[in-house]
Scaffold this active site. Structure first.
Site, short mmCIF file in Angstrom:
data_model
loop_
_atom_site.label_atom_id
_atom_site.label_comp_id
_atom_site.label_asym_id
_atom_site.label_seq_id
_atom_site.Cartn_x
_atom_site.Cartn_y
_atom_site.Cartn_z
N GLY A 31 37.98 5.61 -10.21
CA GLY A 31 38.91 4.39 -9.82
C GLY A 31 38.98 4.09 -8.35
O GLY A 31 38.30 4.47 -7.65
N HIS A 34 35.71 0.09 -4.77
CA HIS A 34 35.24 -0.73 -3.75
C HIS A 34 33.80 -1.12 -4.15
O HIS A 34 33.33 -0.98 -5.19
CB HIS A 34 35.28 0.38 -2.46
N HIS A 37 31.07 1.12 -6.08
CA HIS A 37 31.40 1.10 -7.32
C HIS A 37 30.98 -0.25 -8.08
O HIS A 37 30.28 -0.38 -9.24
CB HIS A 37 32.94 1.22 -7.86
#
Ligand code: PAF
Length: 279
Positions: A31, A34, A37
């Protein structure tokens, strides 16, 4: 986008999709998304029929309690970002470990060096949770970022050794405008350290540029890089090393690819970065 919190519900959903002959991509994350990801998610959305993103801060891979407790979380923001990209399912479990959990996945040798040496137990936690995610999601392909290069080498080995029928895609490091590798940890840097943090990548680039083909100046370049970084107040180098890629061994003349990798503390914030060099 579906949010699934329960292991059995996700398993049933994916089983149904598999029967429908859907090609399934998994992007494992902790999680606080940024662009690194988001890039992995975009890649999966473009290549797969269904993209599953897992969003789970895995306590088993943290070697320091304060690091786990300060790890940034923002589920609502993550949800909105993943939805915008076209992710189909977000797996958001409360926990993936029962209170009587006893089984761990250990990948040998590759985990004795670099981050494995300075963060005992870290890769045991990573390999175990990724193994769990592979078993639950049963994806055709899984997407990982090169920033965690050692992690990718460990997972690739685990895929091979445990006969997972999963293709690993390693996606290039996404950087800020000043070269700093994107990381969920960057928000924890003080303004002073944020300004100085790009020096880390600059030093890795310098090693890349100046390394002689016979590697005879390797140690000297590493020492220079460490010295430059440790001249910055509050900065401590955990390691800077040059190893063969992807075997993570001492390189020699037969090595075709090198991993120039480092881990550096800016205050309490530990950043990692690397360059894969073709010889
Ligand atoms: O790279 C990460 O964010 C984590 O190590 C992973 C692969 C999601 C496992 O918790």
């Amino acid at each position: 986008m579906e949010i699934i919190q329960n292991v059995d519900s996700l398993r049933n959903r994916v089983e149904f999709l598999r029967k429908e002959r859907k090609y399934i991509g998994l992007v494992p994350t902790m999680g606080y998304f940024h662009d690194g990801h988001l890039n992995l998610m975009r890649l999966s959305v473009s290549e797969c029929d269904v993209t599953v993103v897992s969003n789970y801060v895995n306590p088993a891979q943290f070697d320091r309690r304060d690091d786990l407790e300060s790890y940034p979380i923002n589920f609502e923001r993550d949800k909105a970002l993943a939805e915008e990209i076209g992710v189909d399912i977000m797996f958001y479990p409360q926990t993936l470990y029962q209170s009587d959990h006893k089984t761990w996945v250990t990948v040998e040798k590759l985990t004795d060096v670099l981050c494995g040496r300075s963060r005992p137990g870290h890769f045991k936690g990573v390999a175990t949770v990724v193994c769990k995610l592979f078993n639950i999601v049963n994806p055709h392909v899984a997407y990982f970022g090169q920033k965690d290069a050692q992690q990718a080498a460990v997972i690739e080995q685990m895929i091979k050794d445990l006969n997972f029928d999963i293709r690993l895609v390693l996606s290039p490091i996404i950087r800020e405008h000043d070269g700093l590798a994107m990381s969920s940890r960057n928000v924890q840097l003080t303004p002073e350290h944020r300004k100085k943090a790009p020096v880390f990548y600059e030093q890795l680039q310098l090693i890349d540029k100046k390394l002689l083909p016979d590697l005879s100046n390797k140690e000297m370049l590493i020492e220079q890089a460490k010295k430059t970084l440790e001249n910055i107040p509050g900065v401590r180098v955990d390691y800077i090393e040059v190893l063969s890629w992807p075997h993570l061994e001492i390189p020699d003349k037969t090595s075709h690819r090198l991993l120039i990798a480092g881990a550096v503390f800016f205050g309490n914030v530990r950043l990692i970065d690397n360059i894969i060099k073709e010889l």
